[in-house]
Structure formats: structure tokens, C-alpha cells
Design a protein around this motif. Sequence first.
Motif, PDB file in Angstrom:
ATOM      1  N   PRO A   1       0.428  -2.600   3.991  1.00  0.00           N
ATOM      2  CA  PRO A   1      -0.407  -1.473   4.127  1.00  0.00           C
ATOM      3  C   PRO A   1      -0.928  -1.300   5.577  1.00  0.00           C
ATOM      4  O   PRO A   1      -1.031  -2.508   6.086  1.00  0.00           O
ATOM      5  CB  PRO A   1      -1.576  -1.747   3.120  1.00  0.00           C
ATOM      6  CG  PRO A   1      -1.013  -2.776   2.217  1.00  0.00           C
ATOM      7  CD  PRO A   1       0.171  -3.560   2.878  1.00  0.00           C
TER       8      PRO A   1
ATOM      9  N   ARG B   1      -0.078  11.134   9.626  1.00  0.00           N
ATOM     10  CA  ARG B   1       0.327   9.822   9.550  1.00  0.00           C
ATOM     11  C   ARG B   1       1.882   9.839   9.828  1.00  0.00           C
ATOM     12  O   ARG B   1       2.370   8.773  10.166  1.00  0.00           O
ATOM     13  CB  ARG B   1      -0.174   9.177   8.178  1.00  0.00           C
ATOM     14  CG  ARG B   1      -1.788   9.017   8.064  1.00  0.00           C
ATOM     15  CD  ARG B   1      -1.927   8.066   6.953  1.00  0.00           C
ATOM     16  NE  ARG B   1      -1.215   8.714   5.632  1.00  0.00           N
ATOM     17  CZ  ARG B   1      -0.619   8.338   4.832  1.00  0.00           C
ATOM     18  NH1 ARG B   1       0.005   7.085   5.240  1.00  0.00           N
ATOM     19  NH2 ARG B   1      -0.236   8.906   3.624  1.00  0.00           N
TER      20      ARG B   1
ATOM     21  N   SER C   1       0.490   4.099   9.676  1.00  0.00           N
ATOM     22  CA  SER C   1      -0.577   3.791   8.757  1.00  0.00           C
ATOM     23  C   SER C   1      -0.448   3.952   6.906  1.00  0.00           C
ATOM     24  O   SER C   1      -1.086   4.666   6.438  1.00  0.00           O
ATOM     25  CB  SER C   1      -1.852   5.009   8.905  1.00  0.00           C
ATOM     26  OG  SER C   1      -2.067   4.698  10.393  1.00  0.00           O
TER      27      SER C   1
ATOM     28  N   LYS D   1       0.098   3.560   2.980  1.00  0.00           N
ATOM     29  CA  LYS D   1      -0.880   3.130   2.079  1.00  0.00           C
ATOM     30  C   LYS D   1       0.063   3.042   1.014  1.00  0.00           C
ATOM     31  O   LYS D   1       1.290   3.003   0.685  1.00  0.00           O
ATOM     32  CB  LYS D   1      -1.695   4.500   1.950  1.00  0.00           C
ATOM     33  CG  LYS D   1      -2.490   5.047   3.014  1.00  0.00           C
ATOM     34  CD  LYS D   1      -3.415   6.377   2.675  1.00  0.00           C
ATOM     35  CE  LYS D   1      -4.111   6.782   3.730  1.00  0.00           C
ATOM     36  NZ  LYS D   1      -4.808   7.959   3.424  1.00  0.00           N
TER      37      LYS D   1
END
Length: 121
Positions: A14, A67, A85, A87
Motif C-alpha cells: 500500500p 493517483r 499511492s 490502496k
Amino acid sequence: EVQVVESGGGLVQPGGSLRLSCAASGFTFSRYPMSWVRQAPGKGLEWVSAINTGGDSTSYADSVKGRFTISRDNAKNKLYLQRNSLKLEDRAVYYCTKYEGSSWAGGMDYWGKGTLVTVSS
């Protein structure tokens, strides 16, 4: 024969970054808009991003806006998706797709086999 082949998937933590690539062949790449679509485990298909023929116009799903960056190199017949970034919810199989017409308002007629991206700590 039209082919779109994704590469660049793998395991990332992450917050990390990963760039996906798509090699296109069998058609005049520069004449068609392209997109990325993903499918998370147990979920439906989600359109991620699209790019026009010249690469100067792009569109993103709200879930990835800011992102992810889509780009293309028409000289190399390649499509890219730079993902920053990352997730946990970005974990999915990512597909490279070709639009059937000159506009991304139409449907997609060719899909790659996909590349798996796993986001895990």
C-alpha cells in the motif's frame, strides 16, 4: 490478428507504485482510443481510464483520479498505466482494451487476458 498483451502486474505494498504496460499489434494503434478496465476479486468490471488517439485527452474513474496516469506511445504501439499511492482496493486484474471506433464513446472490441496486481502489506 489483433492482440493486446498486458504486463507489469505483481505484488506491491500500500502506498507503492507500479506501471502497467500493454503491447498492441495487428491493428493501426494510433487510430484507436484505448482504455484500462479492472476486475477486483468477486466483483464486476470497473472502467478505470481511457485515452484518445493522440494521447492528449484522458479520462479517469473517480476512484483513481489523481493517483493513476494513462499514457500511450504510438511509435511503439504501447499503452501504459502509471499507478501511484496504491490502496488495498486497487487489487484487481487489469485489462487493456481497444475501442472499436475512433471515439471512446463507443464500445470496446478487443481485450487482453489481463495482468494481476496484488496490493498487500
